[in-house]
Scaffold this motif. Structure first.
Motif, PDB file in Angstrom:
ATOM      1  N   CYS A 238      14.326  11.211  26.845  1.00 14.92           N
ATOM      2  CA  CYS A 238      13.615  11.670  28.032  1.00 14.92           C
ATOM      3  C   CYS A 238      14.307  12.941  28.522  1.00 14.92           C
ATOM      4  CB  CYS A 238      13.628  10.588  29.112  1.00 14.92           C
ATOM      5  SG  CYS A 238      12.681   9.109  28.668  1.00 14.92           S
ATOM      6  N   ASP A 239      13.715  14.063  28.201  1.00 17.29           N
ATOM      7  CA  ASP A 239      14.273  15.374  28.535  1.00 17.29           C
ATOM      8  C   ASP A 239      13.768  15.809  29.907  1.00 17.29           C
ATOM      9  OD1 ASP A 239      15.096  18.003  28.709  1.00 17.29           O
ATOM     10  OD2 ASP A 239      13.818  18.720  27.071  1.00 17.29           O
ATOM     11  N   THR A 240      14.664  15.941  30.867  1.00 16.35           N
ATOM     12  CA  THR A 240      14.275  16.329  32.228  1.00 16.35           C
ATOM     13  C   THR A 240      13.723  17.742  32.303  1.00 16.35           C
ATOM     14  OG1 THR A 240      16.476  17.196  32.773  1.00 16.35           O
ATOM     15  CG2 THR A 240      16.077  14.850  33.202  1.00 16.35           C
TER      16      THR A 240
ATOM     17  N   PRO B 226       8.901   9.561  33.006  1.00 14.51           N
ATOM     18  CA  PRO B 226       8.928   9.665  31.545  1.00 14.51           C
ATOM     19  C   PRO B 226       9.555   8.439  30.880  1.00 14.51           C
ATOM     20  CG  PRO B 226       9.596  11.740  32.533  1.00 14.51           C
ATOM     21  CD  PRO B 226       9.540  10.730  33.639  1.00 14.51           C
ATOM     22  N   PHE B 227      10.603   7.886  31.510  1.00 13.33           N
ATOM     23  CA  PHE B 227      11.256   6.699  30.961  1.00 13.33           C
ATOM     24  C   PHE B 227      10.322   5.495  30.994  1.00 13.33           C
ATOM     25  CE2 PHE B 227      13.606   2.777  31.776  1.00 13.33           C
ATOM     26  CZ  PHE B 227      14.378   2.698  30.624  1.00 13.33           C
TER      27      PHE B 227
ATOM     28  N   VAL C 217      13.593  10.792  16.522  1.00  5.24           N
ATOM     29  CA  VAL C 217      13.465  11.078  17.953  1.00  5.24           C
ATOM     30  C   VAL C 217      12.013  11.004  18.430  1.00  5.24           C
ATOM     31  CG1 VAL C 217      13.696  12.884  19.705  1.00  5.24           C
ATOM     32  CG2 VAL C 217      15.566  12.438  18.120  1.00  5.24           C
ATOM     33  N   LYS C 218      11.845  10.335  19.560  1.00  2.35           N
ATOM     34  CA  LYS C 218      10.557  10.274  20.255  1.00  2.35           C
ATOM     35  C   LYS C 218      10.772  10.954  21.609  1.00  2.35           C
ATOM     36  CE  LYS C 218       9.238   7.786  16.806  1.00  2.35           C
ATOM     37  NZ  LYS C 218       8.381   8.399  15.742  1.00  2.35           N
ATOM     38  N   LEU C 219      10.239  12.152  21.751  1.00  2.00           N
ATOM     39  CA  LEU C 219      10.498  12.977  22.933  1.00  2.00           C
ATOM     40  C   LEU C 219       9.505  12.697  24.053  1.00  2.00           C
ATOM     41  CD1 LEU C 219      12.057  15.364  24.240  1.00  2.00           C
ATOM     42  CD2 LEU C 219      10.386  16.889  23.143  1.00  2.00           C
TER      43      LEU C 219
END
Length: 207
Positions: free
Chosen positions: A63-65, A124-125, A87-89
């Motif tokens: 989970c990319d902020t 996102p999380f 990876v699952k972005l």
């Protein structure tokens, strides 16, 4: 993988002192669907290496902020390639530019801070966990990071019933440094979390 509180307590006593790779192998035997979550912060490489070494194709939820440092993005790219991570972005629904124009990064005292945290991290999380529906969740939580995390252990069960597994829970920075050196793994300390402000403040994912 449904354990009672009493069983989890007994298992934590049994697992303390067991090498992380054995804890990981044990958990994966019971898992129907396991995931790792990461933000590529310092020492995250340890859990990524240890788990993917046992199950190479395990989903790695990132989970990319949108506020990571250039060093973190470079570090993440290096690890994804080096460890062949699956990876699952997941990213916020709003762009960083849009949010910056409306609220910027609110201070912890600002009422908008909770909205900001929900947008860049929690939503996102939650979306990721709802899509993957894991029964086992590997994390790199460690004792001494926050007051909340000091109440946890190697195994803990969330409100959603997911078994959270933190194989390095009792490890010190010195032990992790030795692990990284042994396996020739890079680390990165120029990490920034816009939702926490203080290093020892809980971000909300583990509450």
């Amino acid at each position: 993988m449904n354990f009672t509180t009493a069983q989890v307590k007994d298992l934590n006593i049994q697992l303390r002192g067991i090498p992380p790779v054995e804890i990981i192998s044990w958990a994966l035997q019971y898992a129907k669907k396991a995931v790792i979550t990461t933000n590529f912060r310092p020492y995250e490489v340890a859990i990524l290496h240890a788990v993917s070494d046992v199950q190479h194709d395990i989903p790695v939820i990132w989970c990319d902020t949108g506020y990571n440092t250039p060093n973190t993005y470079t570090h993440a790219d290096e690890l994804i390639e080096k460890l062949k991570l699956n990876v699952k972005l997941y990213v916020p629904k709003q762009t960083t530019a849009h949010r910056n124009a409306l609220m910027g990064i609110p201070s912890i005292e600002d009422p908008k801070h909770s909205i900001f945290t929900e947008q860049v991290k929690l939503e996102p999380f939650k979306r990721a966990m709802a899509e993957w529906k894991p029964d086992v969740w590997f994390t790199n939580l460690r004792q001494g990071q926050t007051a909340l995390r000091d109440t946890l252990d190697i195994l803990s069960v969330g409100k959603d019933g997911v078994l959270k597994v933190s194989p390095f829970y009792y490890w010190s920075d010195a032990q992790l440094d030795a692990y990284l050196k042994e396996h020739k793994l890079p680390n990165e300390h120029k990490y920034y979390d816009p939702t926490k402000v203080l290093e020892n403040r809980e971000c909300g994912l583990h509450t």
